[in-house]
Scaffold this active site. Structure first.
Site, PDB file in Angstrom:
ATOM      1  N   ASP A   1       0.762  -1.286   0.444  1.00 31.86           N
ATOM      2  CA  ASP A   1      -0.088   0.208   0.046  1.00 31.86           C
ATOM      3  C   ASP A   1       1.120   1.243   0.346  1.00 31.86           C
ATOM      4  O   ASP A   1       2.561   1.018   0.113  1.00 31.86           O
ATOM      5  CB  ASP A   1      -1.118  -0.054   1.393  1.00 31.86           C
TER       6      ASP A   1
ATOM      7  N   ASN B   1      -7.558  -0.838  14.044  1.00 29.30           N
ATOM      8  CA  ASN B   1      -9.308  -1.327  14.082  1.00 29.30           C
ATOM      9  C   ASN B   1      -9.027  -2.261  13.316  1.00 29.30           C
ATOM     10  O   ASN B   1     -10.386  -2.679  12.506  1.00 29.30           O
ATOM     11  CB  ASN B   1      -9.055  -0.174  13.282  1.00 29.30           C
TER      12      ASN B   1
ATOM     13  N   HIS C   1      -7.604  -3.348  10.161  1.00 30.97           N
ATOM     14  CA  HIS C   1      -6.544  -2.961   8.608  1.00 30.97           C
ATOM     15  C   HIS C   1      -6.149  -4.647   8.827  1.00 30.97           C
ATOM     16  O   HIS C   1      -5.364  -4.320   9.325  1.00 30.97           O
ATOM     17  CB  HIS C   1      -7.270  -1.357   9.066  1.00 30.97           C
TER      18      HIS C   1
ATOM     19  N   GLU D   1      -9.832  -0.812   5.471  1.00 29.52           N
ATOM     20  CA  GLU D   1     -10.165  -0.467   6.560  1.00 29.52           C
ATOM     21  C   GLU D   1     -11.254  -1.191   6.986  1.00 29.52           C
ATOM     22  O   GLU D   1     -11.817  -2.088   5.870  1.00 29.52           O
ATOM     23  CB  GLU D   1     -10.652   1.069   6.646  1.00 29.52           C
TER      24      GLU D   1
HETATM   25  C1  F6R Z   1       1.290  -0.552   5.671  1.00 31.35           C
HETATM   26  C2  F6R Z   1       0.180  -1.597   6.360  1.00 31.35           C
HETATM   27  C3  F6R Z   1      -0.887  -1.335   7.760  1.00 31.35           C
HETATM   28  C4  F6R Z   1      -0.007  -1.309   8.656  1.00 31.35           C
HETATM   29  C5  F6R Z   1      -0.812  -1.443  10.143  1.00 31.35           C
HETATM   30  C6  F6R Z   1      -0.163  -2.155  11.357  1.00 31.35           C
HETATM   31  O1  F6R Z   1       1.882  -1.256   5.242  1.00 31.35           O
HETATM   32  O2  F6R Z   1       0.097  -2.775   5.340  1.00 31.35           O
HETATM   33  O3  F6R Z   1      -1.984  -1.917   7.922  1.00 31.35           O
HETATM   34  O4  F6R Z   1       0.956  -2.309   8.816  1.00 31.35           O
HETATM   35  O5  F6R Z   1      -0.983  -0.655   9.820  1.00 31.35           O
HETATM   36  O6  F6R Z   1       1.036  -0.843  11.284  1.00 31.35           O
HETATM   37  P1  F6R Z   1       2.404  -0.879  12.442  1.00 31.35           P
HETATM   38  O7  F6R Z   1       3.455  -1.921  11.894  1.00 31.35           O
HETATM   39  O8  F6R Z   1       2.867   0.143  12.332  1.00 31.35           O
HETATM   40  O9  F6R Z   1       1.546  -1.571  13.604  1.00 31.35           O
END
Ligand code: F6R
Length: 229
Positions: free
Chosen positions: A64, A124, A126, A131
């Site tokens: 992403d 959350n 995701h 989301e």
């Molecule tokens: C980023 C992604 C997001 C993160 C998620 C957790 O490429 O895919 O879904 O994996 O927001 O982020 P961290 O690891 O920073 O807690």
């Protein structure tokens, strides 16, 4: 089938994941990996790079990317992947990369066949930037970010909070041969338990992955402490 690997406290979680990745490499020549960025996988990528792996036969697609940030913004997902992995590899070992240009977003089934997707987990629920509310067959697309996801980008060094992004959809991710979800720390324990033991629901996108035939969770003990069985 879902496998849950929990690294005991005191052991080196990133080592477990990096080792498993290195073991997989010999059978993945010519295939595509799709990698999350963010705080959770960063130590895994740094550990992987320290092993000096040859990724030259692998294609790496970005999972992403944030929109509306300057191309040089350090909070961009590509910038994180470069810092934590690509720039640490010997030039001749670098993979072919497929970044996401938010101004010209890929869509539909992009990026095509995925051998392994390494995913993180949002607070959350995701997955990538899918989301809560995302459909299980959602395509790769531009998305509006949840408030927490937007603010969370500031932790990565983003100069402003992005309001939107481009994400590989749950549809193309579910078509991957294998999915890994990484989560560490007690703050993720409740959402990990919801994803693994709770109902399969679009309110917790990570729970939708449970129907995938090869899903593996890599957790440390703190992130795992609320799961059953
Ligand atoms: C980023 C992604 C997001 C993160 C998620 C957790 O490429 O895919 O879904 O994996 O927001 O982020 P961290 O690891 O920073 O807690």
């Amino acid at each position: 089938m879902t496998t849950v690997t929990v690294t005991p406290a005191g052991d080196d979680w990133e080592n477990t994941v990096a080792d498993t990745l290195v073991e997989l490499l010999p059978v993945c020549a010519g295939r595509r990996f799709c990698l999350a960025t963010g705080s959770t996988p960063a130590p895994v990528y740094r550990r992987l790079a320290s092993r000096s792996p040859d990724l030259s036969s692998i294609t790496l697609a970005l999972l992403d990317e944030f929109g509306g940030l300057h191309p040089d913004d350090p909070g961009r997902c590509l910038a994180m992947l470069e810092r934590d992995l690509l720039d640490r590899l010997r030039t001749e070992h670098r993979p072919r990369t497929e970044p996401i240009d938010p101004e010209n977003p890929p869509e539909g089934n992009w990026p095509g066949a995925i051998r392994l997707a390494v995913l993180g987990l949002g607070m959350n629920g995701h997955i990538a930037m899918n989301e809560p509310g995302s459909a299980p067959d959602s395509p790769t697309r531009r998305v509006e970010l949840a408030e927490a996801t937007s603010i969370g980008a500031l932790r990565y060094g983003a100069r402003r909070a992005p309001r939107w992004g481009v994400t590989i959809g749950l549809g193309p991710l579910m078509a991957s041969e294998e999915l890994w979800v990484l989560a560490t720390g007690g703050s993720k324990a409740a959402v990990v338990a919801a994803a693994i033991n709770g109902p399969i629901t679009t309110s917790v996108p990570a729970s939708l992955l449970r129907v995938h035939p090869r899903l593996r969770w890599f957790l440390d003990e703190d992130a795992a402490h609320r799961i059953n069985g």
